[in-house]
Design an enzyme around this catalytic site. Structure first.
Site, short mmCIF file in Angstrom:
data_model
loop_
_atom_site.label_atom_id
_atom_site.label_comp_id
_atom_site.label_asym_id
_atom_site.label_seq_id
_atom_site.Cartn_x
_atom_site.Cartn_y
_atom_site.Cartn_z
N GLN A 11 0.82 -1.20 0.00
CA GLN A 11 0.00 0.00 0.00
C GLN A 11 0.86 1.26 0.00
OE1 GLN A 11 -4.09 -0.09 1.94
NE2 GLN A 11 -2.98 -1.48 3.28
N SER A 94 4.72 -6.04 2.90
CA SER A 94 3.40 -6.10 3.54
C SER A 94 2.40 -6.80 2.63
CB SER A 94 2.95 -4.69 3.93
OG SER A 94 1.75 -4.73 4.67
#
Length: 321
Positions: A11, A94
Site C-alpha cells: 500500500q 506487507s
C-alpha cells in the site's frame, strides 16, 4: 549471469491508471484483471484504470488492486519475453507478500484476490473499533526509534510500535492516535530530520490489528497453500519461507509485526541477488533497494516500457554471461 529477485509493492504504491497500459497491450494482463473482476463480483479493473482516487485509496480496494496489477505485470512480462529468469527469491512489502506468494506458486491467484480483499476489510474494521495512524521518521537509527515508541507507550499506556524498517534512516511507526502523536513529538525532540504523518487511516503492523489477524487465520484455513517454487523472504524474520505452515503463520503474524524490509533486501543480496525487479505500480521498493544495497541492478515493470527494458536487460546479461 545475473541472479534475480522479484519484488512486489504494498500500500502506498497505488495510482489511478495503474495497469491500464498493460491490459491494453497484453491479452494476459487484460485476462488477469478480468479474472479478478469475476472473483470479486465488481469491476476492480475500472477502479484501477479510472478511479476515483478516493475509492482506490480505500484499503479494501487498494489491496486487491495492487495485487492484481502486480500479477498482471508479472504474467505479461513472462508471456512477452517467453519466460522470466528463475528467481533466486521473491519478496513483497506487507500486502505485496501475497503477490510474491502467487508468483512463487504458493497461492492461487483467485485465492489471493479473495484473501487480500478480506484482509483490507478486516483491517478497516479493526481501525473502526480502535482508530490509528502511521508516521514516517527520517534520519534516526532503529534503536533510537524503538526507544521512542517504548517511551511513548509508557507515557500514554497506549499502542505504538515500529511498523516498517524500510531502509537506513527511514522507519515507519504505527499506533493509536494519541500515542502516535506523542511518539512523533519525541522523534522531533530527539533529532529526527523529518517526521511525517502518512495519509493512511489505519494502524497497520501494530497490535491494534490483532482482531484482523485472528480473522485472517480463519480465512487462510479455507485456502490451499503450497510449497513455494522459489524462497519468499519473510517480512517478519527476513529469512526464506519454504513451507506451507510457515506461510500461513507469516500471513497472520505480519498484520501485527513490523516489516523488516531493510534486512530482507540484505538477505537477498547476501544470497547472491544481483538484479532486483519490481513488478506492479510505482518504484517504491527499488528506491529503497538503492539505499540498502546500492550495487545490484534495479528495474521496474509496471507498463509496456518496463517489459521492454527488462527484455533488453536480459539480452545484455546473456551476452555478457
Amino acid at each position: 549471469m545475473h541472479q534475480f529477485a522479484y519484488l512486489f509493492p504494498g500500500q502506498g504504491s497505488q495510482v489511478v491508471g495503474m495497469g491500464q497500459a498493460l491490459a491494453t497491450a497484453y491479452p494476459v494482463a487484460a485476462a488477469t484483471f478480468a479474472e479478478a473482476d469475476d472473483v470479486l463480483g465488481f469491476a476492480l479493473s475500472d477502479l484501477c484504470f479510472y478511479g476515483p482516487e478516493e475509492a482506490l485509496n480505500t484499503t479494501i480496494n487498494t489491496q486487491p488492486a495492487l495485487l492484481v496489477t502486480s500479477i498482471a505485470a508479472w504474467r505479461a512480462a513472462a508471456a512477452e519475453l517467453g519466460e522470466l529468469p528463475l528467481a533466486r527469491c521473491a519478496a513483497g512489502h506487507s500486502l505485496g507478500e501475497y503477490s510474491a506468494l502467487v508468483a512463487a506458486g504458493a497461492l492461487a491467484f483467485a485465492d489471493a484476490v479473495r484473501l487480500v480483499r478480506r484482509r483490507g476489510e478486516l483491517m478497516g474494521q479493526a481501525d473502526d473499533s480502535q482508530p490509528g495512524g502511521m508516521a514516517a521518521i527520517l534520519a534516526l537509527d532503529n534503536t533510537t526509534v524503538e526507544q521512542i515508541v517504548a517511551d511513548a507507550g509508557a507515557q500514554t499506556g497506549g499502542v505504538v510500535q515500529v511498523a516498517n524498517y524500510n531502509s537506513p534512516g527511514q522507519v515507519v511507526i504505527s499506533g493509536d492516535l494519541q500515542t502516535l502523536g506523542v511518539a512523533m513529538e519525541l522523534a522531533s525532540a530527539r533529532g529526527a530530520r523529518k517526521v511525517v504523518r502518512l495519509p493512511i487511516s489505519i494502524a497497520a503492523h501494530s497490535a491494534l490489528m490483532a482482531p484482523a489477524a485472528r480473522a485472517m487465520a480463519a480465512a487462510l484455513a479455507e485456502v490451499t497453500v503450497a510449497e513455494p517454487q522459489v524462497p519468499v523472504i519473510s517480512n517478519i524474520t527476513a529469512q526464506p519461507l519454504q513451507h506451507a505452515a510457515d506461510i500461513r503463520h507469516e500471513l497472520v503474524e505480519q498484520l501485527t509485526a513490523g516489516v523488516r524490509w531493510d534486512q530482507s533486501v540484505r538477505t537477498m543480496a547476501q544470497a547472491g541477488v544481483t538484479a532486483f525487479v519490481e513488478f506492479g505500480s510505482g518504484a517504491v521498493l527499488t528506491a529503497l533497494v538503492k539505499r540498502i544495497a546500492p550495487t545490484p541492478a534495479r528495474l521496474n515493470v509496471g507498463d509496456p516500457a518496463g517489459i521492454v527494458q527488462l527484455g533488453n536487460f536480459m539480452k545484455e546479461a546473456s551476452v555478457h554471461a
